[in-house]
Design a protein around this motif. Structure first.
Motif, PDB file in Angstrom:
ATOM      1  N   MET A  52       0.841  -1.196   0.000  1.00 61.74           N
ATOM      2  CA  MET A  52       0.000   0.000   0.000  1.00 61.74           C
ATOM      3  C   MET A  52       0.879   1.249   0.000  1.00 61.74           C
ATOM      4  O   MET A  52       1.851   1.335   0.751  1.00 61.74           O
ATOM      5  CB  MET A  52      -0.913   0.010   1.232  1.00 61.74           C
ATOM      6  N   LEU A  53       0.544   2.196  -0.849  1.00 58.61           N
ATOM      7  CA  LEU A  53       1.304   3.432  -0.924  1.00 58.61           C
ATOM      8  C   LEU A  53       0.932   4.335   0.248  1.00 58.61           C
ATOM      9  O   LEU A  53      -0.242   4.519   0.569  1.00 58.61           O
ATOM     10  CB  LEU A  53       1.036   4.133  -2.253  1.00 58.61           C
ATOM     11  N   LYS A  54       1.962   4.911   0.854  1.00 58.38           N
ATOM     12  CA  LYS A  54       1.755   5.716   2.054  1.00 58.38           C
ATOM     13  C   LYS A  54       2.310   7.126   1.951  1.00 58.38           C
ATOM     14  O   LYS A  54       2.182   7.908   2.902  1.00 58.38           O
ATOM     15  CB  LYS A  54       2.399   5.024   3.260  1.00 58.38           C
ATOM     16  N   GLY A  55       2.964   7.450   0.809  1.00 53.17           N
ATOM     17  CA  GLY A  55       3.574   8.766   0.704  1.00 53.17           C
ATOM     18  C   GLY A  55       3.667   9.256  -0.728  1.00 53.17           C
ATOM     19  O   GLY A  55       3.680   8.464  -1.669  1.00 53.17           O
ATOM     20  N   VAL A  56       3.723  10.581  -0.866  1.00 45.67           N
ATOM     21  CA  VAL A  56       3.846  11.237  -2.169  1.00 45.67           C
ATOM     22  C   VAL A  56       5.036  12.190  -2.134  1.00 45.67           C
ATOM     23  O   VAL A  56       5.071  13.110  -1.307  1.00 45.67           O
ATOM     24  CB  VAL A  56       2.565  12.008  -2.541  1.00 45.67           C
ATOM     25  N   LEU A  57       5.983  11.951  -3.017  1.00 42.20           N
ATOM     26  CA  LEU A  57       7.075  12.885  -3.269  1.00 42.20           C
ATOM     27  C   LEU A  57       6.713  13.656  -4.535  1.00 42.20           C
ATOM     28  O   LEU A  57       6.274  13.055  -5.518  1.00 42.20           O
ATOM     29  CB  LEU A  57       8.400  12.148  -3.484  1.00 42.20           C
ATOM     30  N   TYR A  97      -2.377  21.823  -5.459  1.00 48.48           N
ATOM     31  CA  TYR A  97      -2.290  22.045  -4.015  1.00 48.48           C
ATOM     32  C   TYR A  97      -3.498  21.446  -3.300  1.00 48.48           C
ATOM     33  O   TYR A  97      -3.365  20.878  -2.208  1.00 48.48           O
ATOM     34  CB  TYR A  97      -2.163  23.538  -3.724  1.00 48.48           C
ATOM     35  N   GLU A  98      -4.656  21.567  -3.902  1.00 43.51           N
ATOM     36  CA  GLU A  98      -5.855  20.958  -3.325  1.00 43.51           C
ATOM     37  C   GLU A  98      -5.711  19.443  -3.262  1.00 43.51           C
ATOM     38  O   GLU A  98      -6.144  18.792  -2.304  1.00 43.51           O
ATOM     39  CB  GLU A  98      -7.071  21.354  -4.152  1.00 43.51           C
ATOM     40  N   MET A  99      -5.091  18.867  -4.294  1.00 43.91           N
ATOM     41  CA  MET A  99      -4.838  17.433  -4.305  1.00 43.91           C
ATOM     42  C   MET A  99      -3.942  17.045  -3.130  1.00 43.91           C
ATOM     43  O   MET A  99      -4.199  16.053  -2.423  1.00 43.91           O
ATOM     44  CB  MET A  99      -4.188  17.032  -5.638  1.00 43.91           C
ATOM     45  N   LEU A 100      -2.877  17.826  -2.878  1.00 46.35           N
ATOM     46  CA  LEU A 100      -1.966  17.502  -1.774  1.00 46.35           C
ATOM     47  C   LEU A 100      -2.661  17.620  -0.426  1.00 46.35           C
ATOM     48  O   LEU A 100      -2.399  16.819   0.485  1.00 46.35           O
ATOM     49  CB  LEU A 100      -0.746  18.419  -1.820  1.00 46.35           C
ATOM     50  N   ARG A 101      -3.548  18.581  -0.276  1.00 48.22           N
ATOM     51  CA  ARG A 101      -4.305  18.686   0.975  1.00 48.22           C
ATOM     52  C   ARG A 101      -5.157  17.430   1.186  1.00 48.22           C
ATOM     53  O   ARG A 101      -5.266  16.912   2.305  1.00 48.22           O
ATOM     54  CB  ARG A 101      -5.185  19.930   0.958  1.00 48.22           C
ATOM     55  N   ALA A 102      -5.747  16.940   0.117  1.00 45.36           N
ATOM     56  CA  ALA A 102      -6.562  15.727   0.208  1.00 45.36           C
ATOM     57  C   ALA A 102      -5.706  14.511   0.535  1.00 45.36           C
ATOM     58  O   ALA A 102      -6.128  13.633   1.301  1.00 45.36           O
ATOM     59  CB  ALA A 102      -7.314  15.513  -1.098  1.00 45.36           C
ATOM     60  N   VAL A 103      -4.499  14.457  -0.031  1.00 47.23           N
ATOM     61  CA  VAL A 103      -3.573  13.357   0.269  1.00 47.23           C
ATOM     62  C   VAL A 103      -3.243  13.337   1.761  1.00 47.23           C
ATOM     63  O   VAL A 103      -3.296  12.294   2.415  1.00 47.23           O
ATOM     64  CB  VAL A 103      -2.292  13.492  -0.579  1.00 47.23           C
ATOM     65  N   ARG A 132       1.815  10.669   3.860  1.00 44.05           N
ATOM     66  CA  ARG A 132       2.906  11.626   4.047  1.00 44.05           C
ATOM     67  C   ARG A 132       3.218  12.303   2.705  1.00 44.05           C
ATOM     68  O   ARG A 132       3.111  11.682   1.643  1.00 44.05           O
ATOM     69  CB  ARG A 132       4.153  10.918   4.562  1.00 44.05           C
ATOM     70  N   THR A 133       3.625  13.563   2.756  1.00 41.11           N
ATOM     71  CA  THR A 133       3.971  14.299   1.537  1.00 41.11           C
ATOM     72  C   THR A 133       5.315  14.972   1.700  1.00 41.11           C
ATOM     73  O   THR A 133       5.668  15.438   2.794  1.00 41.11           O
ATOM     74  CB  THR A 133       2.916  15.365   1.206  1.00 41.11           C
ATOM     75  N   CYS A 134       6.053  15.056   0.604  1.00 37.70           N
ATOM     76  CA  CYS A 134       7.380  15.683   0.634  1.00 37.70           C
ATOM     77  C   CYS A 134       7.638  16.394  -0.681  1.00 37.70           C
ATOM     78  O   CYS A 134       7.542  15.783  -1.749  1.00 37.70           O
ATOM     79  CB  CYS A 134       8.459  14.631   0.874  1.00 37.70           C
ATOM     80  N   LEU A 135       7.950  17.677  -0.611  1.00 38.21           N
ATOM     81  CA  LEU A 135       8.415  18.394  -1.789  1.00 38.21           C
ATOM     82  C   LEU A 135       9.837  17.940  -2.086  1.00 38.21           C
ATOM     83  O   LEU A 135      10.668  17.857  -1.176  1.00 38.21           O
ATOM     84  CB  LEU A 135       8.407  19.904  -1.543  1.00 38.21           C
ATOM     85  N   ASP A 153       0.487  23.375   5.173  1.00 40.78           N
ATOM     86  CA  ASP A 153      -0.785  22.675   4.962  1.00 40.78           C
ATOM     87  C   ASP A 153      -0.670  21.517   3.981  1.00 40.78           C
ATOM     88  O   ASP A 153      -1.550  20.645   3.960  1.00 40.78           O
ATOM     89  CB  ASP A 153      -1.851  23.644   4.437  1.00 40.78           C
ATOM     90  N   VAL A 154       0.389  21.521   3.164  1.00 32.98           N
ATOM     91  CA  VAL A 154       0.463  20.510   2.101  1.00 32.98           C
ATOM     92  C   VAL A 154       1.692  19.604   2.179  1.00 32.98           C
ATOM     93  O   VAL A 154       1.692  18.533   1.574  1.00 32.98           O
ATOM     94  CB  VAL A 154       0.399  21.169   0.697  1.00 32.98           C
ATOM     95  N   PHE A 155       2.728  20.010   2.922  1.00 32.68           N
ATOM     96  CA  PHE A 155       3.947  19.200   2.983  1.00 32.68           C
ATOM     97  C   PHE A 155       4.292  18.814   4.416  1.00 32.68           C
ATOM     98  O   PHE A 155       4.303  19.657   5.312  1.00 32.68           O
ATOM     99  CB  PHE A 155       5.150  19.956   2.407  1.00 32.68           C
ATOM    100  N   ASP A 156       4.610  17.531   4.602  1.00 31.33           N
ATOM    101  CA  ASP A 156       5.196  17.094   5.867  1.00 31.33           C
ATOM    102  C   ASP A 156       6.679  17.437   5.908  1.00 31.33           C
ATOM    103  O   ASP A 156       7.213  17.768   6.967  1.00 31.33           O
ATOM    104  CB  ASP A 156       5.010  15.580   6.037  1.00 31.33           C
ATOM    105  N   GLU A 157       7.341  17.330   4.757  1.00 31.16           N
ATOM    106  CA  GLU A 157       8.772  17.627   4.668  1.00 31.16           C
ATOM    107  C   GLU A 157       9.061  18.357   3.363  1.00 31.16           C
ATOM    108  O   GLU A 157       8.321  18.203   2.384  1.00 31.16           O
ATOM    109  CB  GLU A 157       9.605  16.347   4.727  1.00 31.16           C
ATOM    110  N   VAL A 158      10.141  19.125   3.354  1.00 30.49           N
ATOM    111  CA  VAL A 158      10.575  19.861   2.175  1.00 30.49           C
ATOM    112  C   VAL A 158      12.048  19.564   1.924  1.00 30.49           C
ATOM    113  O   VAL A 158      12.886  19.754   2.814  1.00 30.49           O
ATOM    114  CB  VAL A 158      10.374  21.382   2.363  1.00 30.49           C
ATOM    115  N   VAL A 159      12.360  19.073   0.728  1.00 27.96           N
ATOM    116  CA  VAL A 159      13.744  18.767   0.341  1.00 27.96           C
ATOM    117  C   VAL A 159      14.054  19.565  -0.917  1.00 27.96           C
ATOM    118  O   VAL A 159      13.483  19.315  -1.983  1.00 27.96           O
ATOM    119  CB  VAL A 159      13.938  17.255   0.096  1.00 27.96           C
ATOM    120  N   ILE A 160      14.948  20.535  -0.780  1.00 29.28           N
ATOM    121  CA  ILE A 160      15.336  21.410  -1.887  1.00 29.28           C
ATOM    122  C   ILE A 160      16.821  21.231  -2.149  1.00 29.28           C
ATOM    123  O   ILE A 160      17.647  21.354  -1.239  1.00 29.28           O
ATOM    124  CB  ILE A 160      14.987  22.876  -1.565  1.00 29.28           C
TER     125      ILE A 160
END
Length: 214
Positions: A1-6, A106-112, A118-121, A137-144
């Protein structure tokens, strides 16, 4: 099962790269044909491995070259319709000002996140200032890339992002508009989605994650 979106930023959470750059070319009064020749050479080298060694884009995206130095480097290679180089200082800021955000993404990420995933840029930076308002509101983590000294498609930046959200590659999906980056993610077991336009990407994520996102 998928649990995160990068997910990537430029061209994915913003209008497409082609649209943004086309507007910038007009405003800068650049010779468009010459610009594309220069950038095709730099980008193909940086992302497709054509040519030997590394170029300025590798250094810029890892934060090893300053934005101003890259602006000077790029401006020296470009020409306006008047036959002179463009103004170097602020060149990148003027270009990135055309990367307007796409609200449905962004609305999609809020729904995720609302569904408990979990979400990560995961973004390659060009010394640009990111519009971070509402990111909590949309990212748990940010990787730049420029902040951590790694860049896509290097495997280590994907591994770093996975570690930040505490998930394995097989538990995540990665969304990007550059196929080379997607291929690198897939080699680590991450499910890849090649972004072309919002409706298609959101529909594919609904299929993969098995949750409504609109």
């Amino acid at each position: 099962m998928l649990k995160g979106v990068l997910i990537d930023w430029g061209g994915v959470l913003t209008v497409g790269l082609s649209q943004a750059v086309a507007e910038w070319i007009v405003d800068e009064r650049l010779d468009a044909t010459h610009y594309r020749q220069v950038m095709n050479e730099l980008i193909s080298h940086a992302y497709e491995g054509s040519g030997n060694g590394e170029n300025a884009i590798h250094a810029l995206e890892r934060g090893e070259m300053s934005g101003l130095d890259f602006e000077r480097h790029l401006a020296d290679r470009l020409v306006t319709t008047d036959g002179v180089p463009p103004e170097a200082e602020g060149l990148l800021s003027r270009m990135f000002s055309r990367f307007h955000r796409v609200e449905p993404m962004y609305e999609m990420l809020r729904a995720v996140r609302a569904a408990g995933l979990r979400t990560c840029l995961l973004s390659n930076s060009w010394a640009n200032e990111y519009p971070r308002e509402g990111w909590d509101d949309v990212f748990d983590e940010v990787v730049i890339s420029g902040e951590i000294g790694m860049r896509k498609p290097e495997p280590r930046i994907f591994e770093h992002a996975l570690g930040r959200i505490g998930l394995a590659g097989e538990e995540c999906v990665f969304v990007d508009d550059i196929e080379t980056n997607i291929e690198a993610a897939r080699r680590l077991g991450i499910v890849g989605v090649h972004h072309r336009e919002p409706d298609l990407t959101i529909a594919e994520l609904e299929r993969l994650l098995r949750i409504p996102l609109r």
